[in-house]
Design a protein around this motif. Sequence first.
Motif, PDB file in Angstrom:
ATOM      1  N   VAL A 153      -5.695   2.858   5.654  1.00  0.00           N
ATOM      2  CA  VAL A 153      -5.977   2.263   4.144  1.00  0.00           C
ATOM      3  C   VAL A 153      -7.417   1.642   4.137  1.00  0.00           C
ATOM      4  O   VAL A 153      -7.915   0.991   4.798  1.00  0.00           O
ATOM      5  CB  VAL A 153      -4.983   1.379   3.864  1.00  0.00           C
ATOM      6  CG1 VAL A 153      -5.385   0.569   1.937  1.00  0.00           C
ATOM      7  CG2 VAL A 153      -3.480   2.309   3.707  1.00  0.00           C
TER       8      VAL A 153
ATOM      9  N   THR B 133      -0.577   6.029   9.152  1.00  0.00           N
ATOM     10  CA  THR B 133      -1.919   5.699   7.583  1.00  0.00           C
ATOM     11  C   THR B 133      -2.867   4.610   7.666  1.00  0.00           C
ATOM     12  O   THR B 133      -2.561   3.946   8.194  1.00  0.00           O
ATOM     13  CB  THR B 133      -0.458   5.347   6.471  1.00  0.00           C
ATOM     14  OG1 THR B 133       0.257   6.441   6.366  1.00  0.00           O
ATOM     15  CG2 THR B 133      -1.109   5.406   4.838  1.00  0.00           C
TER      16      THR B 133
ATOM     17  N   ALA C  77      -9.315  -0.839   1.407  1.00  0.00           N
ATOM     18  CA  ALA C  77      -9.133  -1.815   0.283  1.00  0.00           C
ATOM     19  C   ALA C  77      -9.671  -2.732   0.420  1.00  0.00           C
ATOM     20  O   ALA C  77     -10.690  -3.012   0.908  1.00  0.00           O
ATOM     21  CB  ALA C  77      -8.010  -2.027   0.571  1.00  0.00           C
TER      22      ALA C  77
ATOM     23  N   PHE D 227      -7.131   0.651  -3.784  1.00  0.00           N
ATOM     24  CA  PHE D 227      -6.874   1.050  -1.815  1.00  0.00           C
ATOM     25  C   PHE D 227      -7.234   2.639  -2.446  1.00  0.00           C
ATOM     26  O   PHE D 227      -6.358   3.171  -3.260  1.00  0.00           O
ATOM     27  CB  PHE D 227      -6.138   0.421  -1.515  1.00  0.00           C
ATOM     28  CG  PHE D 227      -4.752   0.662  -2.277  1.00  0.00           C
ATOM     29  CD1 PHE D 227      -3.876   2.138  -1.443  1.00  0.00           C
ATOM     30  CD2 PHE D 227      -3.971   0.081  -2.787  1.00  0.00           C
ATOM     31  CE1 PHE D 227      -2.804   2.186  -2.070  1.00  0.00           C
ATOM     32  CE2 PHE D 227      -3.133   0.479  -3.118  1.00  0.00           C
ATOM     33  CZ  PHE D 227      -2.255   2.090  -2.302  1.00  0.00           C
ATOM     34  N   SER D 228      -7.261   2.828  -1.058  1.00  0.00           N
ATOM     35  CA  SER D 228      -6.409   4.835  -1.174  1.00  0.00           C
ATOM     36  C   SER D 228      -6.338   4.938  -0.088  1.00  0.00           C
ATOM     37  O   SER D 228      -6.847   4.174   1.338  1.00  0.00           O
ATOM     38  CB  SER D 228      -8.167   5.490  -1.185  1.00  0.00           C
ATOM     39  OG  SER D 228      -7.387   6.612  -1.352  1.00  0.00           O
ATOM     40  N   SER D 229      -5.131   5.875   0.551  1.00  0.00           N
ATOM     41  CA  SER D 229      -4.739   5.878   1.979  1.00  0.00           C
ATOM     42  C   SER D 229      -4.715   7.327   1.886  1.00  0.00           C
ATOM     43  O   SER D 229      -5.073   8.153   0.903  1.00  0.00           O
ATOM     44  CB  SER D 229      -3.996   5.437   1.947  1.00  0.00           C
ATOM     45  OG  SER D 229      -2.797   6.766   0.864  1.00  0.00           O
TER      46      SER D 229
ATOM     47  N   PHE E  98       1.058  -1.163   0.224  1.00  0.00           N
ATOM     48  CA  PHE E  98      -0.080  -0.075  -0.100  1.00  0.00           C
ATOM     49  C   PHE E  98       0.472   1.524   0.130  1.00  0.00           C
ATOM     50  O   PHE E  98       0.244   2.779   0.191  1.00  0.00           O
ATOM     51  CB  PHE E  98      -0.889  -0.127   0.848  1.00  0.00           C
ATOM     52  CG  PHE E  98      -1.578  -1.111   1.378  1.00  0.00           C
ATOM     53  CD1 PHE E  98      -2.983  -1.124  -0.075  1.00  0.00           C
ATOM     54  CD2 PHE E  98      -2.442  -2.257   2.336  1.00  0.00           C
ATOM     55  CE1 PHE E  98      -3.801  -2.234   0.317  1.00  0.00           C
ATOM     56  CE2 PHE E  98      -3.437  -3.351   1.854  1.00  0.00           C
ATOM     57  CZ  PHE E  98      -3.776  -3.234   0.951  1.00  0.00           C
TER      58      PHE E  98
END
Length: 243
Positions: free
Chosen positions: A178, A176, A180, A198-200, A169
Amino acid sequence: MRFSANAIVAAALLLAISLEVVPASAQSLQMPSDAEIRAQMAKQRQDTAEALGQKIVPVKPGTFKAEVPVIKAPPPVKTQSLDDVMKQYAEAKKGPQVKRGASDLIIFVSFSLPKEILTELARQAKATGAVMVVRGFKGGSLKATKLAALEVNRAGAPWEIHPELFKAFKVKTVPTFVVASAEAESVLDDGCSPEASFSSVSGNISVELALDTIRRRAQPSIAKLAESRLAMIRASNQPGPLH
């Protein structure tokens, strides 16, 4: 040298007297036998026991038995080991649960973070069904890692030591957050998950704020997952902002 007649007579008389003093039986003294010694010792023991009002009962060979007293002690108390605690981190007992591989909420942390931040993130992770992930052992020691996790994870959130997830990631800083999808399990040649899976967001923020940020910035499929999780959190009114 000459001796007088009187001296010779005196010596003869002295010798005769000494022979008369020593009894004849002393000239042939004999030691008692072993049987006589044992009999005498047995008699002395018997006389002593009778004097004390006791009776000695001889013990036959092979019949002696020692009686061991039975002590009623309280049952041992089982204490929780560090291994048991780490195992609990892999299972969230309360709060919303999300199936891993379907839509994950992961919080990447490090033991270099202040303890109060780790404690609050663990509380929020427990409440939202998130997983706390660290890159490796603290100081290279498994024992030190367990103790550090135990100290900040009073809430009992699930923890994992998973350096590959940091790469998958693209996590560079902590904390952080995440979100997903199931497609994130597939790994590209460079060891990273597909960007669309995914995005974080990073920063010293709450889980609620992180989900809201991902909801607004991520691609539609990930944004929908973040919005769904955020709605579940707000419905249960948990958690509050990070202190």
